[in-house]
Design a protein around this motif. Structure first.
Motif, PDB file in Angstrom:
ATOM      1  N   ASN A 182      27.423 -95.030 -58.041  1.00 56.12           N
ATOM      2  CA  ASN A 182      27.205 -95.803 -59.157  1.00 56.12           C
ATOM      3  C   ASN A 182      27.916 -95.426 -60.385  1.00 56.12           C
ATOM      4  N   VAL A 183      29.307 -94.500 -59.685  1.00 57.73           N
ATOM      5  CA  VAL A 183      30.467 -94.299 -61.242  1.00 57.73           C
ATOM      6  C   VAL A 183      30.547 -95.701 -62.454  1.00 57.73           C
ATOM      7  N   GLY A 184      29.849 -96.045 -63.556  1.00 60.31           N
ATOM      8  CA  GLY A 184      29.707 -96.661 -64.699  1.00 60.31           C
ATOM      9  C   GLY A 184      28.863 -97.814 -64.019  1.00 60.31           C
ATOM     10  N   ASP A 185      28.144 -97.827 -62.991  1.00 62.80           N
ATOM     11  CA  ASP A 185      27.253 -98.759 -63.328  1.00 62.80           C
ATOM     12  C   ASP A 185      27.811 -99.315 -62.353  1.00 62.80           C
ATOM     13  N   LEU A 186      28.576 -99.608 -60.989  1.00 60.07           N
ATOM     14  CA  LEU A 186      30.463-100.461 -60.865  1.00 60.07           C
ATOM     15  C   LEU A 186      29.656-100.109 -59.170  1.00 60.07           C
ATOM     16  N   TYR A 187      28.849-100.194 -59.125  1.00 55.66           N
ATOM     17  CA  TYR A 187      28.495 -99.817 -56.828  1.00 55.66           C
ATOM     18  C   TYR A 187      29.006-100.832 -55.943  1.00 55.66           C
ATOM     19  N   SER A 188      28.599-102.496 -56.377  1.00 54.18           N
ATOM     20  CA  SER A 188      28.856-103.651 -56.552  1.00 54.18           C
ATOM     21  C   SER A 188      30.549-103.602 -56.148  1.00 54.18           C
ATOM     22  N   TYR A 189      30.760-103.628 -57.370  1.00 56.65           N
ATOM     23  CA  TYR A 189      32.824-103.639 -57.348  1.00 56.65           C
ATOM     24  C   TYR A 189      33.046-102.552 -56.140  1.00 56.65           C
ATOM     25  N   PHE A 190      32.833-100.939 -56.072  1.00 61.47           N
ATOM     26  CA  PHE A 190      33.477-100.462 -54.850  1.00 61.47           C
ATOM     27  C   PHE A 190      32.591-101.061 -53.327  1.00 61.47           C
ATOM     28  N   ILE A 191      31.692-101.059 -53.484  1.00 60.44           N
ATOM     29  CA  ILE A 191      31.241-101.719 -52.120  1.00 60.44           C
ATOM     30  C   ILE A 191      32.510-103.237 -51.704  1.00 60.44           C
ATOM     31  N   PHE A 192      32.583-104.208 -52.057  1.00 59.37           N
ATOM     32  CA  PHE A 192      33.451-105.362 -52.623  1.00 59.37           C
ATOM     33  C   PHE A 192      34.449-104.807 -52.141  1.00 59.37           C
ATOM     34  N   PHE A 193      34.842-103.931 -53.491  1.00 57.57           N
ATOM     35  CA  PHE A 193      36.441-103.241 -53.099  1.00 57.57           C
ATOM     36  C   PHE A 193      36.721-102.333 -51.849  1.00 57.57           C
ATOM     37  N   ALA A 194      35.363-101.856 -51.237  1.00 51.79           N
ATOM     38  CA  ALA A 194      35.596-101.518 -49.579  1.00 51.79           C
ATOM     39  C   ALA A 194      35.378-102.290 -48.423  1.00 51.79           C
ATOM     40  N   PHE A 195      34.620-103.246 -48.619  1.00 53.28           N
ATOM     41  CA  PHE A 195      34.497-104.060 -47.571  1.00 53.28           C
ATOM     42  C   PHE A 195      36.553-105.245 -47.420  1.00 53.28           C
ATOM     43  N   ILE A 196      37.057-105.770 -48.694  1.00 59.25           N
ATOM     44  CA  ILE A 196      38.322-106.126 -48.826  1.00 59.25           C
ATOM     45  C   ILE A 196      38.795-105.212 -47.653  1.00 59.25           C
ATOM     46  N   ILE A 197      38.676-103.845 -47.490  1.00 59.85           N
ATOM     47  CA  ILE A 197      39.520-102.808 -46.909  1.00 59.85           C
ATOM     48  C   ILE A 197      39.643-102.840 -45.295  1.00 59.85           C
ATOM     49  N   TYR A 198      37.839-103.237 -45.178  1.00 59.32           N
ATOM     50  CA  TYR A 198      37.429-103.466 -44.307  1.00 59.32           C
ATOM     51  C   TYR A 198      37.957-104.810 -43.214  1.00 59.32           C
ATOM     52  N   VAL A 199      38.611-105.790 -44.045  1.00 58.18           N
ATOM     53  CA  VAL A 199      38.579-107.309 -43.131  1.00 58.18           C
ATOM     54  C   VAL A 199      39.642-106.831 -42.858  1.00 58.18           C
ATOM     55  N   ILE A 200      40.925-106.167 -44.207  1.00 55.65           N
ATOM     56  CA  ILE A 200      42.534-106.242 -43.483  1.00 55.65           C
ATOM     57  C   ILE A 200      42.841-105.709 -42.703  1.00 55.65           C
ATOM     58  N   ALA A 201      41.135-104.399 -42.424  1.00 58.27           N
ATOM     59  CA  ALA A 201      42.004-103.591 -41.704  1.00 58.27           C
ATOM     60  C   ALA A 201      41.413-103.994 -39.867  1.00 58.27           C
ATOM     61  N   ASN A 202      40.256-104.872 -40.325  1.00 60.19           N
ATOM     62  CA  ASN A 202      39.383-105.184 -39.112  1.00 60.19           C
ATOM     63  C   ASN A 202      38.948-106.420 -38.841  1.00 60.19           C
ATOM     64  N   HIS A 203      40.391-107.376 -39.055  1.00 64.45           N
ATOM     65  CA  HIS A 203      40.060-108.882 -39.067  1.00 64.45           C
ATOM     66  C   HIS A 203      40.113-109.514 -37.595  1.00 64.45           C
ATOM     67  N   ASN A 204      40.577-108.934 -36.731  1.00 60.01           N
ATOM     68  CA  ASN A 204      40.319-109.680 -35.186  1.00 60.01           C
ATOM     69  C   ASN A 204      39.082-108.627 -34.570  1.00 60.01           C
ATOM     70  N   SER A 205      38.303-107.588 -35.221  1.00 62.06           N
ATOM     71  CA  SER A 205      37.861-106.687 -34.118  1.00 62.06           C
ATOM     72  C   SER A 205      36.163-106.838 -34.928  1.00 62.06           C
ATOM     73  N   ILE A 206      35.959-107.707 -35.850  1.00 62.76           N
ATOM     74  CA  ILE A 206      34.595-107.664 -36.289  1.00 62.76           C
ATOM     75  C   ILE A 206      33.280-109.012 -35.220  1.00 62.76           C
ATOM     76  N   LYS A 207      32.321-108.144 -34.783  1.00 60.12           N
ATOM     77  CA  LYS A 207      31.228-108.200 -34.762  1.00 60.12           C
ATOM     78  C   LYS A 207      29.893-108.337 -35.292  1.00 60.12           C
ATOM     79  N   LEU A 208      29.159-109.511 -35.015  1.00 60.59           N
ATOM     80  CA  LEU A 208      27.795-110.021 -36.011  1.00 60.59           C
ATOM     81  C   LEU A 208      26.991-110.019 -34.696  1.00 60.59           C
ATOM     82  N   ASP A 209      25.840-108.862 -35.246  1.00 57.36           N
ATOM     83  CA  ASP A 209      24.811-109.459 -34.472  1.00 57.36           C
ATOM     84  C   ASP A 209      23.556-109.897 -35.674  1.00 57.36           C
TER      85      ASP A 209
END
Length: 403
Positions: free
Chosen positions: A26-53
């Motif tokens: 929770n660096v700088g009380d910015l946990y949600s920013y780090f999560i969404f930055f990670a999510f952007i990278i995740y979508v870019i890297a996995n846009h063809n293979s995202i599975k939902l349940d």
């Protein structure tokens, strides 16, 4: 550790892991920013293979309930986006593992990647806990300054930072790992206990006892005959050492404990006194009056229920309340299936079990989503990871020794 990341994680996984680590701190009380930055990278890297349940959609509905029923969730664009951190974390967890076509390699990667994420998230929060400890080691107050924001954080809020790590340390102490790893885990436990003397809380003490008991019983049950004696003797030796250190006041330990905030607090009150139980009873009695939440119960009662579910009921009413309970129960069932119905590595299963127990117990003690939302984000990530493991390969023995 470097070779572990190099051989078992691709570049996007490493980058996501780093951002999630910073989010758990929770660096700088910015946990949600780090999560969404990670999510952007995740979508870019996995846009063809995202599975939902199904559980992803459950969390998505919880987010929708916050936007519909809780006015503060719609305060501005940032608060609106922040409501989706939970399904986002679950989605990243459920798609994080990169499966290999070879069964043995796939199973090994599942364990190593899952184990590493669990430990990384726990250690991120623990480092935050340590930094606050060094910053407030001489404090005579329970509620102390946070290293990132400079503001005051409640003692219970700071204790939450050590919850996942306490589960990891307990599991490692009773694992088949190298002695050095166990020594480091013991040191970790000691630091948690030490800062808790300043925070003067019961939660971490109860969690330590509970998790050490769970880890001990699980290890003794799973131990082979030649290891059983070793498993049985370890807690006896540790108990004797602790007794003599305290009795003989080695290094002034007894004086240190008796001069602590913890000793002064519980010298004036019973260890089992808890006014929060009365507040929870009032919350329960008012549930039917506010079936759609909206924050009215908290305003009327004048405080939190100090429980994930009832505090969430205050926000989102009956629908969100039932969805959250359903998600946590479903996640717990998955973990029980992993621990008791598969032949995966015992050290791996013990770590997952201890971290889940620690987190779910904490859910009954704090206003999680309002107070420490990053902890529920970690739980969602873990639940996604466990859900992505190939349980159909349950008969394979796997090893996480090099983690």
């Amino acid at each position: 550790m470097v070779s572990l990341l190099k051989n078992n994680f691709n570049f996007s996984q490493k980058l996501i892991l780093l951002l999630l680590f910073l989010g758990s701190m929770n660096v700088g009380d910015l946990y949600s920013y780090f999560i969404f930055f990670a999510f952007i990278i995740y979508v870019i890297a996995n846009h063809n293979s995202i599975k939902l349940d199904g559980l992803f959609f459950v969390l998505l509905l919880v987010s929708a309930c916050y936007l519909i029923f809780y006015p503060l969730a719609r305060y501005n664009l940032t608060t609106i986006i922040r409501q989706f951190t939970f399904p986002v974390c679950y989605l990243m967890g459920s798609n994080y593992i990169k499966h290999n076509d070879k069964t043995i390699t796939r199973q090994r990667n599942e364990l190593i990647q899952t184990y590493t994420v669990f430990v990384t998230m726990a250690m991120g929060a623990y480092i935050h806990f340590l930094l606050n400890m060094f910053n407030n080691v001489d404090s005579t107050s329970r509620n102390n300054v946070d290293i990132w924001t400079g503001g005051i954080i409640s003692a219970t809020g700071q204790a939450c930072m050590a919850v996942m790590a306490t589960g990891v340390f307990a599991a490692l102490l009773f694992s088949e790992r190298k002695p050095l790893i166990k020594v480091l885990a013991l040191i970790g436990m000691i630091t948690v206990f030490a800062y808790n003397l300043v925070l003067a809380g019961r939660t971490l003490i109860i969690l330590m006892i509970l998790l050490l008991a769970v880890a001990y019983v699980y290890s003794a049950k799973k131990a082979q005959i030649q290891r059983l004696g070793k498993v049985l003797i370890i807690p006896i030796i540790i108990g004797i050492i602790i007794y003599f250190i305290y009795s003989l006041n080695v290094f002034g330990v007894r004086d240190w404990i008796m001069d602590s905030n913890f000793y002064y607090r519980f010298n004036r009150m019973s260890f089992v006194d808890d006014a929060r139980m009365n507040t929870r009873v009032i919350y329960i009695s008012q549930m039917l009056r506010y079936p759609f939440g909206g924050g009215q119960m908290r305003r009327e009662i004048g405080g939190y229920a100090h429980e994930l579910y009832l505090d969430a009921y205050n926000d989102v009413g009956m629908i969100g309340y039932l969805l959250l309970i359903g998600f946590v129960v479903s996640s717990a069932v998955r973990v029980l299936k992993l621990v008791f119905k598969t032949n995966y590595d015992n050290d791996f299963k013990l770590l997952v079990l201890c971290v889940y127990i620690a987190t779910i117990v904490e859910f009954h003690l704090e206003p999680i989503i309002q107070g420490v939302p990053w902890l529920f984000c970690a739980f969602c990530l873990f639940s996604g990871l466990i859900g992505s493991i190939d349980f159909d390969s349950r008969n394979a023995q796997n090893n996480v020794e090099e983690v």
